[in-house]
Design an enzyme around this catalytic site. Structure first.
Site, mmCIF file in Angstrom:
data_model
loop_
_atom_site.group_PDB
_atom_site.id
_atom_site.type_symbol
_atom_site.label_atom_id
_atom_site.label_comp_id
_atom_site.label_asym_id
_atom_site.label_seq_id
_atom_site.Cartn_x
_atom_site.Cartn_y
_atom_site.Cartn_z
ATOM 1 N N LEU A 41 0.869 -1.171 0.000
ATOM 2 C CA LEU A 41 0.000 0.000 0.000
ATOM 3 C C LEU A 41 0.909 1.225 0.000
ATOM 4 C CD1 LEU A 41 -2.868 -0.619 2.607
ATOM 5 C CD2 LEU A 41 -3.155 -0.117 0.173
ATOM 6 N N ASP A 42 0.534 2.254 -0.761
ATOM 7 C CA ASP A 42 1.317 3.476 -0.747
ATOM 8 C C ASP A 42 1.379 4.047 0.670
ATOM 9 O OD1 ASP A 42 1.539 3.300 -3.520
ATOM 10 O OD2 ASP A 42 -0.305 4.447 -3.815
ATOM 11 N N THR A 43 2.404 4.821 0.936
ATOM 12 C CA THR A 43 2.553 5.432 2.257
ATOM 13 C C THR A 43 1.336 6.273 2.620
ATOM 14 O OG1 THR A 43 4.945 5.517 1.911
ATOM 15 C CG2 THR A 43 4.057 6.878 3.687
#
Length: 216
Positions: A41-43
């Site tokens: 998951l993106d930050t």
């Protein structure tokens, strides 16, 4: 039996166990050795992250060839009309690739959703809406690129489900451990895999896992 960890990743946490000083990582939440994220998951995205100590299972969950559905709740700027929804469903040409057909629908803001910290930046003059998007692929920042290409920038993105596993009962920053059959063992269908937590490891007499807050 393999170990599977369902983690509700907060905003701003890197999907890795090591990182630059001052950056939040998985190590600050999951003190369990030998597990790795199955997909990322993106930050700046939140929600369900699946980790496992089974390399074959990790590959199966992360590899789009296995068509494991991933459900996202997406707050966008603006109000997508039916033409925009149809374009998202059909596939969006992002230049370097065309997204696969997917499921998209408008939904109400989920009542169970926690406030984001920090809150999103909303413009008072522009309304926002929530979408539920179900993909069977997951390339880098794909959902954000899809909505932006059609003129509806993503303000908040929460992954709610990966295959049969969901965020239900797991608060932000908390996790649940379950046991699953190793990949390649055909005796137990996926739908009947055991879901009961096993006792957590302990350090100096204290449980390692964070207590779960149950939904009421």
């Amino acid at each position: 039996m393999g170990m599977l960890i369902l983690f509700n990743k907060p905003y701003g946490v890197l999907c890795q166990f090591t990182g630059e000083p001052g950056r939040a990582t998985l190590a600050g939440y999951i003190p369990v050795p030998g597990v790795y994220a199955a997909g990322r998951l993106d930050t700046d995205s939140e929600g369900l992250l699946v980790l496992t100590d089974d390399g074959a299972l990790q590959a199966r969950i992360a590899d789009p060839r296995h068509k494991l559905a991933k459900t996202y709740l997406v707050q966008v700027e603006g109000v997508p009309d039916e033409a925009a929804l149809a374009a998202l469903r059909a596939g969006v040409d992002l230049g370097d690739f065309v997204t696969r057909p997917c499921q998209v629908r408008l939904v109400a803001e989920p009542a169970w959703l926690w406030p984001r910290v920090p809150p999103i930046r909303e413009r008072k003059s522009i309304p926002t809406r929530w979408l539920e998007i179900v993909l069977k692929e997951g390339k880098n920042r794909q959902v954000r690129r899809m909505t932006a290409k059609l003129g509806f920038p993503t303000l908040r993105l929460v992954r709610a489900r990966v295959g049969e596993w969901s965020l239900e009962g797991i608060a932000p920053g908390e996790w649940r451990e379950i046991l699953v059959e190793p990949v390649g063992v055909p005796t137990t269908p996926a739908s009947t895999l055991p879901r009961q937590p096993r006792p957590s490891p302990r350090r100096n007499g204290a449980p390692l896992r964070r207590p779960l807050r149950r939904s009421t």
